[in-house]
Enzyme design. Structure first.
Site, short mmCIF file in Angstrom:
data_model
loop_
_atom_site.label_atom_id
_atom_site.label_comp_id
_atom_site.label_asym_id
_atom_site.label_seq_id
_atom_site.Cartn_x
_atom_site.Cartn_y
_atom_site.Cartn_z
N ASP A 1 3.48 2.83 -11.32
CA ASP A 1 2.22 2.38 -10.73
C ASP A 1 1.26 1.74 -11.74
O ASP A 1 0.09 1.51 -11.43
CB ASP A 1 1.52 3.53 -10.00
CG ASP A 1 2.11 3.72 -8.61
OD1 ASP A 1 2.66 2.74 -8.06
OD2 ASP A 1 2.04 4.84 -8.08
N ASP B 1 6.98 0.95 -2.52
CA ASP B 1 5.64 0.67 -3.07
C ASP B 1 5.71 -0.20 -4.31
O ASP B 1 4.78 -0.93 -4.64
CB ASP B 1 4.90 1.96 -3.46
CG ASP B 1 5.16 3.14 -2.55
OD1 ASP B 1 6.26 3.19 -1.96
OD2 ASP B 1 4.29 4.00 -2.45
N1 GLY Z 1 1.79 4.04 -3.61
C1 GLY Z 1 1.56 5.34 -3.13
C2 GLY Z 1 1.10 5.38 -1.74
O1 GLY Z 1 1.08 4.39 -1.05
O2 GLY Z 1 0.72 6.48 -1.33
#
Ligand code: GLY
Length: 377
Positions: free
Chosen positions: A101, A160
């Site tokens: 992330d 994601d």
């Molecule tokens: N990227 C983590 C979420 O969408 O919760």
């Protein structure tokens, strides 16, 4: 199909958002707001420690500040964004807890700063984060590994991550080194192959054997159950694939974005709000407002990429989502610091809360509709 006339609504809604952000500017007590409790933003995240500098959403408040700076040119927003960006440097020191992330964390903070101000320190931060993301690439199985280093997460790749790989495209564009882009494209190709299902819903998680690339499992992740359909994951796929198209010009990514968006639109077309999981029991009703606003950003970008006869499908869906979000989920009262309510972090949490990225993507989508070429991603 004609375009919905939305310009007055967009301007009015943006004006309300700007007014609220201006009001809360010196009242929010953290540099990294996450959710509100009793109307007040906190950065605490469930069981995690307060002020967790490595939390994946820490780029969104600086991102909102940059959006407001672009809109208003008020230097207080720029200064706050820079303050957040500087504070985020502490996360680079916490090597074990940073993960895929880093794109979410640094694209809307340092890279946005670099894009707007050509700040050299910001460029270095963005490239450093890109190096960390690229280093997670598994050459044999051709995916970017998700999450932490623990054994339990060996071989995980998640949908994601399509929103993190724009950091790699940016790093190649910026440095002239194509390796970041190769990794991004290979990861995107693997995502098309193994995350997108035949009906164009997506798996949140795919677990690979790290050495052979064999698929071991496709568990539920943040959705309802294995084989179900987590709406925010679908939204990440919509926006993520169209971003891969924007950065590469490769039509297969635009096609993927269109296909996953058709599935999303057909699942929300009665009310234009997203349940947290499209394949979950009727009761309890668990919405996720964040899925809609993320999808809207992607739909607006798809509309820009397709021919004139296709555009209204995507643009009208985005407008309907944003209007439904405003009618059903927005709180304009100043006693509540967040704007978009009724987000859901994961189906199994089952708790409706405002989440900072709901506000971020709502404003980004509105600014795009208002004619701004906002592309921090
Ligand atoms: N990227 C983590 C979420 O969408 O919760």
């Amino acid at each position: 199909m004609n375009f919905l006339d939305n310009s007055k609504w967009v301007k009015d809604t943006l004006a309300k958002a700007e007014k609220k952000i201006d009001y809360t500017f010196d009242k929010i007590e953290t540099l990294f707001p996450y959710t509100t409790k009793n109307g007040k933003y906190e950065s605490s995240v469930f069981e995690l420690p307060i002020d967790d500098i490595c939390w994946w959403t820490n780029g969104f408040y600086p991102g909102i500040m940059w959006l407001m700076y672009l809109r208003t040119k008020e230097v207080k927003y720029k200064n706050k964004a820079v303050e957040c960006e500087n504070a985020l440097d502490a996360a680079f020191d916490d090597y074990y807890r940073l993960h895929h992330d880093v794109g979410f964390m640094w694209l809307t903070s340092a890279v946005a700063d670099y894009r707007i101000n050509k700040n050299e320190q910001s460029r270095k931060r963005g490239l450093r984060a890109a190096d960390m993301l690229a280093a997670r690439y598994n050459i044999n199985a051709e995916y970017i590994r998700a999450w932490g280093f623990g054994d339990a997460l060996k071989g995980h790749a998640i949908i994601d991550c399509m929103m993190n790989i724009p950091l790699l495209y940016w790093a190649s564009e910026e440095s002239g080194d194509p390796r970041y882009k190769y990794i991004a494209e290979h990861h995107a190709d693997t995502t098309i192959k193994h995350h997108i299902r035949d009906d164009y819903s997506v798996n949140h998680i795919v677990i690979f054997d790290q050495d052979s690339g064999e698929i071991l499992a496709k568990p539920a992740g943040q959705g309802y159950a294995e084989g179900s359909s987590w709406s925010r994951g679908q939204a990440w796929a919509i926006y993520g694939f169209v971003l891969s198209y924007i950065h590469t010009g490769n039509a297969k990514y635009l096609n993927a974005a269109k296909n996953v968006s058709h599935y999303f639109i057909s699942n929300i077309c009665d009310e234009y709000v997203a349940k947290c999981d499209f394949r979950s029991p009727e009761e309890p009703v668990i919405y996720d407002s964040t899925a809609g606003v993320i999808a809207a950003c992607g739909l607006i970008e798809i509309a820009k990429a397709v021919n004139e006869y296709e555009k209204p499908l995507y643009l009208n869906a985005a407008v309907r989502i944003l209007k439904a979000t405003e009618e059903r989920f927005c709180n304009w009262d100043t006693s509540e610091q967040s704007i978009v309510q009724m987000g859901t972090s994961a189906y199994t949490n089952g708790i409706h809360t405002p989440i900072i990225y709901g506000d971020y993507y709502f404003i980004e989508a509105l600014m795009k509709l208002d004619g701004n070429e906002i592309l921090f991603w």
